[in-house]
Every structure is written in C-alpha cells, then in structure tokens.
Design a protein around this motif. Sequence first.
Motif, PDB file in Angstrom:
ATOM      1  N   ASP A  81      60.794  18.504  55.409  1.00  0.00           N
ATOM      2  CA  ASP A  81      59.933  19.168  56.385  1.00  0.00           C
ATOM      3  C   ASP A  81      58.474  19.012  55.972  1.00  0.00           C
ATOM      4  O   ASP A  81      58.013  19.626  55.007  1.00  0.00           O
ATOM      5  CB  ASP A  81      60.282  20.656  56.483  1.00  0.00           C
ATOM      6  N   ASN A  95      61.657  13.909  63.580  1.00  0.00           N
ATOM      7  CA  ASN A  95      61.155  15.079  64.315  1.00  0.00           C
ATOM      8  C   ASN A  95      62.227  15.714  65.202  1.00  0.00           C
ATOM      9  O   ASN A  95      62.062  15.828  66.428  1.00  0.00           O
ATOM     10  CB  ASN A  95      59.935  14.698  65.155  1.00  0.00           C
ATOM     11  N   SER A 155      60.277  19.187  66.440  1.00  0.00           N
ATOM     12  CA  SER A 155      59.444  19.481  65.273  1.00  0.00           C
ATOM     13  C   SER A 155      58.422  18.362  65.064  1.00  0.00           C
ATOM     14  O   SER A 155      58.479  17.317  65.710  1.00  0.00           O
ATOM     15  CB  SER A 155      60.317  19.628  64.025  1.00  0.00           C
ATOM     16  N   ASN A 169      58.767  15.960  60.505  1.00  0.00           N
ATOM     17  CA  ASN A 169      60.019  16.250  59.807  1.00  0.00           C
ATOM     18  C   ASN A 169      60.987  15.079  59.955  1.00  0.00           C
ATOM     19  O   ASN A 169      61.012  14.410  60.993  1.00  0.00           O
ATOM     20  CB  ASN A 169      60.693  17.504  60.372  1.00  0.00           C
ATOM     21  N   GLN A 183      67.011  17.180  54.473  1.00  0.00           N
ATOM     22  CA  GLN A 183      65.906  17.577  55.344  1.00  0.00           C
ATOM     23  C   GLN A 183      64.604  17.476  54.561  1.00  0.00           C
ATOM     24  O   GLN A 183      64.510  17.981  53.440  1.00  0.00           O
ATOM     25  CB  GLN A 183      66.082  19.021  55.829  1.00  0.00           C
ATOM     26  N   ASN A 207      55.888  23.245  52.738  1.00  0.00           N
ATOM     27  CA  ASN A 207      56.540  21.984  53.097  1.00  0.00           C
ATOM     28  C   ASN A 207      57.664  21.738  52.092  1.00  0.00           C
ATOM     29  O   ASN A 207      57.406  21.359  50.947  1.00  0.00           O
ATOM     30  CB  ASN A 207      55.540  20.826  53.057  1.00  0.00           C
TER      31      ASN A 207
END
Length: 229
Positions: free
Chosen positions: A186, A162, A166, A169, A184, A116
């Motif tokens: 994640d 998202n 995804s 995120n 970003q 992550n």
Amino acid sequence: MSRARLALLPAVALVGLVALTACSSSGDEPDSASSTQGGDKQVSPPAPKPITKALTQADLTQAVLGDGEGLPGYTVHGTKEVTDGQYCGPAQDDSVPKGWVRGSDASYEYNGSTLNMADVHICLFGTAKDAHNAYLAWKGAEKSMEQPAKPPVGDESTLVINPGGSEDNVYGYSRSGKVVIRVQVDGNTGGDPSGARAMLGATLTRLQQLQDGKPASATVAEEQAAAAK
C-alpha cells in the motif's frame, strides 16, 4: 567422330549434372542442425515445484519474510502471526474458505511508519482444488486492473494494480499446489508491480525450501536479481 566417342558424351554430361546437384544440395543450403546451432534458443522457464506437503504451522511462519528479507525499507510490524481462516478469503466475506487448514502472515512498516505498509499472507489448503478456488475468490474480478506476474509465480499468479479504486497500491496473488499467497503493498509503488511480484516469488521459494527439508533463506533481493536475468 567415332560412334564410341559420341556414345560417351551423354554419360559424361549426366555425371557432371549429378555432381552439380550434389554440390548445390550439400554446400549452398545449411542443414537444420547448423542453421539453429548458432541462433538464439528458446529457454523454457523452470518447471514449478508445487507445494504438496501439509507444511506445519512452524513452516508457514518461517516462510513469511522477516526483517532484512523483504523489500528495502520495510520491517516487520510487531511479530509474525498465525492466520485465522476467515483472513484467507475476500475481505467482504468472513467465512472460512472450504478446505482451509492453516496460515501465517505478517505486516510491514515502511521506514518505521504505518502510513504506507505491506503485508503477506500464506494459506494452506487440504487440496489443490480448494486452493485454486480460494485463489480465484481472493484475487477478485477486477479484470481491467489485473496483469500476469512476469515471470510467473507458482501454478497461477496475478498482480492487481490499484484494486478497489485505491491509489498507488499493488496486490499480488499466487497459488502453488495446496498453498495460496497474497501480498499487499500500500503506497510507494508508483504503479510498479515488481516489488509485490518479488515478495510473492521469494515467499514461494521459501516454502519450496521448507518442503525440501531446508531452512527458509530466500530473500526479495535474490528474487529480484533472478527475475532480472
């Protein structure tokens, strides 16, 4: 009753009426100044300080958040990097955006793991118009997943929850003058965009500090504290 006394009665009544009217207008209704003095005032957000200078490569690299300056638990993966032009646009487009000048970026591990991760990219353009066009292309068109950054970051900013189907995120985009920032995060977001927004804000503040001739010192923790006020 004499005529003189009768003549005085209307005059006395008129004086009394005028006095009552004056009391009513001055005492019963507060004026506009006093009515707003004790009430809540609308506080305008601080005026943006757009990035207008052609910041150097060293400036952009310094503006990228380092260890202890970003989100809790995140550390720089490797080193801060020089960003090639094709990475300042949509992932599916390998061309260099019009007006691109230079950029810098870094990736971040979470608690020592690369499962992550987070990253930040800073891209400088020759004009604010070129930066605006790059900002629009970079953030994409997933309108249903977008929400404005609160408080706003720079001249325009968007958070995307998202993106691309995804899960967990959050991507953040901001333009300030001639610079575009992308963040970003994640995983580990729980759909909460506040971390990505704080990374955007801290990065922009660092760019503003450098533009003012000061060292970049702003942190995510400071940005979160300021946003909570």
